[in-house]
Each structure stands twice: as structure tokens, then as C-alpha cells.
Design a protein around this motif. Structure first.
Motif, short mmCIF file in Angstrom:
data_model
loop_
_atom_site.label_atom_id
_atom_site.label_comp_id
_atom_site.label_asym_id
_atom_site.label_seq_id
_atom_site.Cartn_x
_atom_site.Cartn_y
_atom_site.Cartn_z
N VAL A 1 0.82 -1.12 0.15
CA VAL A 1 0.07 -0.10 0.03
C VAL A 1 0.94 1.24 0.03
N ALA A 2 1.87 1.15 0.56
CA ALA A 2 2.86 2.39 0.88
C ALA A 2 3.50 2.79 -0.55
N ARG A 3 3.58 1.62 -1.17
CA ARG A 3 4.34 1.92 -2.45
C ARG A 3 3.36 2.69 -3.45
N ARG A 4 2.12 2.35 -3.49
CA ARG A 4 1.01 2.82 -4.34
C ARG A 4 0.78 4.43 -3.72
N VAL A 5 0.81 4.52 -2.59
CA VAL A 5 0.72 6.19 -1.97
C VAL A 5 1.92 6.76 -2.40
N ALA B 1 -3.92 1.94 -4.17
CA ALA B 1 -3.36 1.67 -2.71
C ALA B 1 -4.43 0.91 -1.88
N ILE B 2 -5.53 1.43 -1.89
CA ILE B 2 -6.99 0.71 -1.22
C ILE B 2 -7.27 -0.50 -1.98
N ARG B 3 -7.09 -0.63 -2.96
CA ARG B 3 -7.65 -1.85 -3.78
C ARG B 3 -6.59 -2.90 -3.35
N GLN B 4 -5.33 -2.73 -3.33
CA GLN B 4 -4.23 -3.65 -2.93
C GLN B 4 -4.58 -4.06 -1.33
N GLY B 5 -5.05 -3.05 -0.54
CA GLY B 5 -5.33 -3.47 0.71
C GLY B 5 -6.40 -4.29 0.91
N MET B 6 -7.24 -4.15 0.12
CA MET B 6 -8.77 -4.90 0.06
C MET B 6 -8.31 -6.26 -0.27
N ASP B 7 -7.32 -6.46 -1.10
CA ASP B 7 -6.95 -7.75 -1.49
C ASP B 7 -6.24 -8.56 -0.35
N GLY B 8 -5.52 -7.92 0.59
CA GLY B 8 -5.03 -8.45 1.77
C GLY B 8 -6.19 -8.69 2.60
N ILE B 9 -7.05 -7.88 2.77
CA ILE B 9 -8.22 -8.19 3.84
C ILE B 9 -8.93 -9.54 3.41
N TRP B 10 -9.30 -9.52 1.93
CA TRP B 10 -9.88 -10.78 1.55
C TRP B 10 -9.14 -12.13 1.99
N ALA C 1 -12.27 2.92 -5.33
CA ALA C 1 -11.71 1.65 -5.33
C ALA C 1 -12.85 0.48 -5.18
N SER C 2 -12.45 -0.49 -5.92
CA SER C 2 -13.52 -1.48 -5.89
C SER C 2 -13.22 -2.47 -4.53
N LEU C 3 -14.48 -2.97 -3.90
CA LEU C 3 -14.29 -3.75 -2.79
C LEU C 3 -14.60 -5.17 -3.05
N ARG C 4 -15.00 -5.58 -4.32
CA ARG C 4 -14.97 -7.02 -4.51
C ARG C 4 -13.54 -7.98 -4.68
N PRO C 5 -13.80 -9.00 -4.31
CA PRO C 5 -12.45 -10.07 -4.26
C PRO C 5 -12.24 -9.98 -5.62
N ASP C 6 -10.81 -9.95 -5.97
CA ASP C 6 -10.04 -10.10 -7.05
C ASP C 6 -9.23 -11.32 -6.79
N ALA D 1 -6.85 -12.60 -8.80
CA ALA D 1 -5.59 -12.20 -9.15
C ALA D 1 -4.72 -11.52 -7.88
N GLY D 2 -5.47 -10.64 -7.37
CA GLY D 2 -5.11 -9.70 -6.23
C GLY D 2 -4.52 -10.66 -5.02
N ILE D 3 -5.69 -11.31 -4.68
CA ILE D 3 -5.56 -12.28 -3.57
C ILE D 3 -4.18 -13.11 -3.76
N ARG D 4 -4.16 -13.75 -4.89
CA ARG D 4 -2.93 -14.65 -4.94
C ARG D 4 -1.75 -13.87 -4.98
N ALA D 5 -1.80 -12.75 -5.46
CA ALA D 5 -0.40 -11.97 -5.24
C ALA D 5 -0.51 -11.56 -3.95
N SER D 6 -1.45 -11.34 -3.31
CA SER D 6 -1.11 -10.97 -1.85
C SER D 6 -0.47 -12.06 -1.00
N ALA D 7 -1.03 -13.24 -1.35
CA ALA D 7 -0.46 -14.56 -0.55
C ALA D 7 0.97 -14.81 -1.21
N GLN D 8 1.18 -14.53 -2.37
CA GLN D 8 2.68 -14.88 -2.99
C GLN D 8 3.69 -13.87 -2.23
#
Length: 445
Positions: free
Chosen positions: A80-84, A92-101, A225-230, A232-239
Motif C-alpha cells: 500500500v505504501a508503494r502505491r501511496v 493503494a486501497i484496492r491492494q489493501g482490500m486484496d489483503g483483507i480478503w 476503489a473496488s471492494l469486490r474480491p479479486d 489475481a490480487g488475492i493470489r499476489a498478496s499470498a505470494q
């Protein structure tokens, strides 16, 4: 010739203000979190010894389950800090939502695993016949709050990445107050016993998660920013989090080995070790607060393509780490006559404790450098290196620690081995920071 030092001084003051503004609230939030368990212990302790023993065993399992996933906060902060820094708040917020999902999915998996296996897990910890039923009850109910706690970790990472450490402090204080009130009301007012303590904690944890989600959702709507689960984004957060998971597990293995070695030395040694470990952990909160500031600030600089700014703030934070370590070490030495009797009146334990405590005090400047550089590299998204460095540290520490009792060493020798462990970490992190390979600029690594 006159302007350059002034400019340098101004830059240092700017970095100092940023570090303090982020680190102080972060420290408050870090300290508030362990108070949950302290409140539960104080309230349940009046129910009886079996109930308190059951709580202790269940709490150890729960804290392990949550702390293993601390990468949800660390990896999210950096991303998130990088996006900021790149000026892209919606992303940044979209990236954060991936982590929350991801946190919700992991939490659901942990609950599904814990509920049916709770009796086996409690038995594996060697719970007595009288304590086991209480431990199982507390573990099963409290496990329902794990998804909420993991959401809290991920959402905390989002806000830290957004350079906001005050909101986590306020939420932690609110959660602590609600947890205390609910525990008293449900344990004694409603007569639910240890189950009431568990339910009170779950409700408080869910309330904290809701508070965080309200803040994040408002930010998402404000910036589109979208709140829906993504997926690809969730996989990226896990990786991104996987290497930090390896790092965390390796660090916990170090602590478990140290405690196991102390236990083999005798009751006085393991009691003294537990006291030192508690003090070591408390000082770690102060140093970790600076590391959290480092994660947020470094990520922002790199996202803004400011490599030189990242280098400068890294150097300044190392100075903060060393200075903080010196101060903490000095306080530990000066204040030891005041706090040691609070932990134990047993003179044998005190005599065992004091020389090892001196080793811990002397090693605090090393710890300061380790925590700061750990935070810097996390903020840079350098997780794979952190994982390999921690595995190397574990490989060095384990045989040395296991040899301590074989060679007739006592608790002081064990804490010299812990100092060796921190020194190895410092060397590996310092070499990485000097290489500059962690400096990868841009909105993503």
C-alpha cells in the motif's frame, strides 16, 4: 559550504518528525494488544486455578495461530505504501482490500481446522484432566474470532501503508476497553465462566474488525476503489506474504528452542528465562514501532521513485535504532532492582536472572539495528531475502543453543546464544542494506 549542512540537518529533522509521528501511535497499539490476554487472565484467574490453566494453554495456541499470519500486516503495509508514494490512492486501497480478503479466507480455514481438532491440540500441550475441558471450551469459542483478528492485521497494514498509525491506536484502545467490560459482564454478571471470557473477547475482536472495515470502505468509496474480491490480487498478496511467513516461523522456532533449552536446565532457569523473555518482548514492542514506521516510509519513498530519499531515511532509522537500543539497555540495568522483585521473590530465580539480564541489556543496540533494518527491507518488499536470512540465522542458532546444556552452560550462556542469533541477523540485514539491492522503485516491486 554553509548551506549543505543546514540542508542535511533539515532533512534529518523531517525524517525524525515522520518517524516519531508514525512510531509513537504504533507503539501504543502494539502494547494495547497484549493487554487483551492480561485482562482475560486477571478475570478468569478468580474463577479458579484449573480455569486459568486452561486459559493459558488455549491462549498460547491462539496467539501462535494469529502471530503466524502477521505477514498480513507487513506485506500489506509495504504494498500500500508503494502505491501511496506513486500517488495512486485507489490502487493503494484496492491492494489493501486484496489483503483483507486473503485474511478472511485464511481465518475461515483456521476456524474450520481448529473446531474439530481442539481436544487433540489441548491434549498435545499436556493439559491436565481438570484444565483440559476449560481449555477446549475457550479455544473453540475464541477461534471464532480468528477471522476478525486476521482482518485487523490486514486492515492495520492498509492504514500503516496510508501513513496512518493513529487509527490503529484508537481502535486498539477501544477494543481493550470493550473486551474488559464484556469479560466482567459475561463471566460474572451472566455467570458464563470461562466461556463468557471467550465470548467477550470474540465480540471485542469482531468490533475492532468492523471499525477497521468502516474506515477502509469509506476510503474505497471516496477514491472509487473496488471492494469486490479479486482472485489475481488475492493470489499476489499470498505470494508476497509467503516469504514473510517463512521468516516468522523461523523466528518462532528460535524462541521455542530457547525455551526448550531453558526448561532442560531446571525450574529456576526456565522461570528466569520466562521473565527475561517477557522483558525482551516488551522492549521489542518499542523497537518494532520504529520498524513499522520504516515499513511505511520506505515503501512510500520507493513508490515515489525516490531512491536517494529511501537511502537517507534508512540511515537515519538505523541511528534511531542504535540510540533506542542504548536507552532501553540502560533502563533495563538501572531499573532492574525495581522490577525484578515484581516478577519473583525467589532468590534463586533472581540470582539466575540477573547476569542473563545484563547480557540482554548489552545486546539492545544490536536489537535496535535488527528491528529497523527488518522494517526497512519489509517496506521495500524484500521478503525472499528476509526469509533466507532468517533460515540461515536459525541454522546457526539451533546447534549453538542445543550445545549450551551439553557443555554445562547455564541461562546466561543461553542468552549469549540469543545475542549471537541477533548478531547474525544484524550482519545479514546490514549486508543487504549496504548492497542497495533492496532499492527497487515504482508502484510495484
Amino acid at each position: 559550504m554553509i548551506q549543505a549542512p543546514a540542508t542535511s540537518k533539515a532533512v534529518r529533522r523531517q525524517h525524525d518528525r515522520e518517524i516519531v509521528s508514525l512510531a509513537l501511535p504504533a507503539f501504543g497499539a502494539l502494547v494495547a494488544e497484549p493487554l487483551f490476554l492480561m485482562v482475560d487472565s486477571a478475570i478468569v484467574g478468580h474463577l479458579g486455578t484449573p480455569q486459568l490453566a486452561g486459559l493459558a494453554i488455549a491462549a498460547a495456541l491462539l496467539s501462535t495461530a494469529v502471530s503466524v499470519f502477521v505477514f498480513l500486516a507487513y506485506a500489506t503495509t509495504a504494498a500500500v505504501a508503494r502505491r501511496v508514494g506513486a500517488g495512486d490512492l485507489p490502487a493503494a486501497i484496492r491492494q489493501g482490500m486484496d489483503g483483507i480478503w486473503l485474511a478472511l479466507l485464511l481465518g475461515a480455514a483456521v476456524v474450520a481446522l481448529t473446531l474439530p481438532t481442539a481436544p487433540w491440540l489441548i491434549d498435545a500441550f499436556g493439559a491436565s484432566d481438570t484444565a483440559a475441558p476449560y481449555a477446549v471450551t475457550y479455544l473453540r469459542i475464541s477461534s471464532l474470532g480468528i477471522p476478525a483478528m486476521l482482518v485487523v492485521l490486514a486492515a492495520t497494514g492498509v492504514l500503516r501503508g496510508l501513513q496512518d498509525t493513529r487509527t490503529p491506536l484508537y481502535v486498539a484502545i477501544g477494543g481493550f476497553a470493550v473486551n474488559g467490560a464484556l469479560n466482567v459482564g459475561l463471566v460474572y454478571g451472566a455467570g458464563l465462566g470461562i466461556a463468557g471470557s471467550a465470548w467477550g473477547t470474540v465480540i471485542a475482536q469482531c468490533g475492532m474488525a468492523v471499525a477497521y472495515l468502516v474506515v477502509v470502505v469509506r476510503g474505497a468509496r471516496r477514491h472509487g476503489a473496488s471492494l469486490r474480491p479479486d482472485p489475481a490480487g488475492i493470489r499476489a498478496s499470498a505470494q508476497a506474504g509467503a516469504p514473510l511467513l517463512v521468516r516468522t516461523l523461523s523466528l518462532r522456532a528460535v524462541l521455542m528452542i530457547a525455551t526448550a533449552v531453558a526448561a532442560r536446565m531446571g525450574d529456576a532457569e526456565v522461570a528466569a528465562h520466562q521473565i527475561i523473555l517477557s522483558l525482551w518482548s516488551l522492549m521489542a514492542f518499542a523497537l518494532d514501532a520504529i520498524a513499522i514506521a520504516g515499513q511505511a516510509i520506505i515503501g512510500r519513498y520507493l513508490g515515489a521513485n525516490d531512491a536517494e530519499g529511501a537511502r537517507q531515511v534508512c540511515r537515519r532509522m538505523v541511528q534511531w535504532g542504535v540510540a533506542s537500543g542504548v536507552v532501553l539497555g540502560a533502563l533495563l540495568i538501572v531499573a532492574r532492582p525495581l522490577f525484578v522483585p515484581l516478577f519473583t521473590s525467589d532468590t534463586t530465580v533472581q540470582d539466575t536472572l540477573l547476569p542473563a539480564l545484563l547480557v540482554v541489556a548489552l545486546s539492545q543496540p544490536i536489537s535496535g539495528v535488527v528491528f529497523v533494518l527488518d522494517g526497512v527491507l519489509m517496506g521495500a518488499g524484500d521478503g525472499p531475502y528476509l526469509a533466507w536470512a532468517m533460515l540461515l540465522t536459525l541454522a546457526v542458532f539451533a546447534p549453538v543453543a542445543l550445545l549450551v546444556p551439553v557443555l554445562g552452560g547455564g541461562l546466561t550462556a543461553l542468552w549469549w546464544a540469543m545475542t549471537l542469533m541477533m548478531t547474525v541477523r544484524m550482519v545479514t540485514l546490514w549486508l543487504r542494506s549496504r548492497s542497495g539491492r533492496w532499492i527497487v522503485t515504482g508502484a510495484t516491486r
